[in-house]
Write an enzyme that holds these catalytic residues in place. Structure first.
Site, PDB file in Angstrom:
ATOM      1  CG  HIS A   1      38.092  42.946  48.465  1.00  0.00           C
ATOM      2  ND1 HIS A   1      36.881  43.174  49.083  1.00  0.00           N
ATOM      3  CD2 HIS A   1      38.626  44.174  48.223  1.00  0.00           C
ATOM      4  CE1 HIS A   1      36.694  44.475  49.214  1.00  0.00           C
ATOM      5  NE2 HIS A   1      37.737  45.105  48.692  1.00  0.00           N
TER       6      HIS A   1
ATOM      7  CB  CYS B   1      43.356  52.489  41.191  1.00  0.00           C
ATOM      8  SG  CYS B   1      44.721  51.338  40.948  1.00  0.00           S
TER       9      CYS B   1
ATOM     10  CB  THR C   1      41.147  37.888  49.366  1.00  0.00           C
ATOM     11  OG1 THR C   1      40.904  39.289  49.127  1.00  0.00           O
ATOM     12  CG2 THR C   1      42.092  37.728  50.555  1.00  0.00           C
TER      13      THR C   1
ATOM     14  CD  GLU D   1      32.789  52.824  49.297  1.00  0.00           C
ATOM     15  OE1 GLU D   1      32.482  51.918  50.107  1.00  0.00           O
ATOM     16  OE2 GLU D   1      33.870  52.836  48.686  1.00  0.00           O
TER      17      GLU D   1
END
Length: 157
Positions: free
Chosen positions: A96, A88, A94, A67
């Site tokens: 991600h 951070c 994963t 965001e």
């Protein structure tokens, strides 16, 4: 230069322009807030140390690092001299981590090429929590300090 070879908080103070007539926007991710709040403290302290008035430093928080792109874009629309993003992302189990880091990097790079003001990239991308701590006021300094210096220099650019 690798951060391990360079302290993020060390710089030539005489080479920094006066920031007393500058206005800064800072967008901070709430995710990993212990780290991002330390980055924010470093950035604000350094901006003020170089003359920025507290009323000319505007901070907005966003839920996570992805965001930061939207937050930075909104700040660009409000006439700041520079915008700093602080976040951070710590590598997990994963992919991600890769998607978030890549998305934020591309998003901020795009904003920098299409905006009239500089957006300073203060996203820590670390392998573990200790690396993040080392770069947010620990043994390697504070990335927030470095981002504030970059913001002042680029606003003067």
């Amino acid at each position: 230069m690798a951060t391990a070879l360079h302290n993020l908080s060390k710089y030539n103070k005489e080479s920094i322009p006066d920031a007393s007539n500058m206005c800064f926007g800072i967008v901070v991710a709430e995710w990993n807030s212990d780290i991002t709040n330390a980055l924010l403290d470093g950035a604000v302290t350094t901006l003020e140390k170089h003359g920025a008035l507290p009323e000319n430093i505007h901070v907005k928080k966003v839920p996570g690092s992805f965001e930061l792109i939207y937050g930075a874009h909104q700040m660009v629309l409000h006439g700041y001299d520079a915008v700093i993003i602080l976040g951070c992302v710590i590598r997990g189990e994963t992919p991600h981590f890769d998607y978030i880091c890549q998305g934020v990097t591309y998003g901020i790079a795009h904003l920098n090429t299409t905006s009239e003001i500089p957006i300073i990239y203060g996203l820590l991308t670390t392998n573990d929590l200790q690396q993040a701590k080392d770069r947010s006021g620990g043994k390697l300094g504070n990335k927030g300090d470095e981002c504030a210096i970059d913001a002042i220099k680029m606003a003067k650019f």
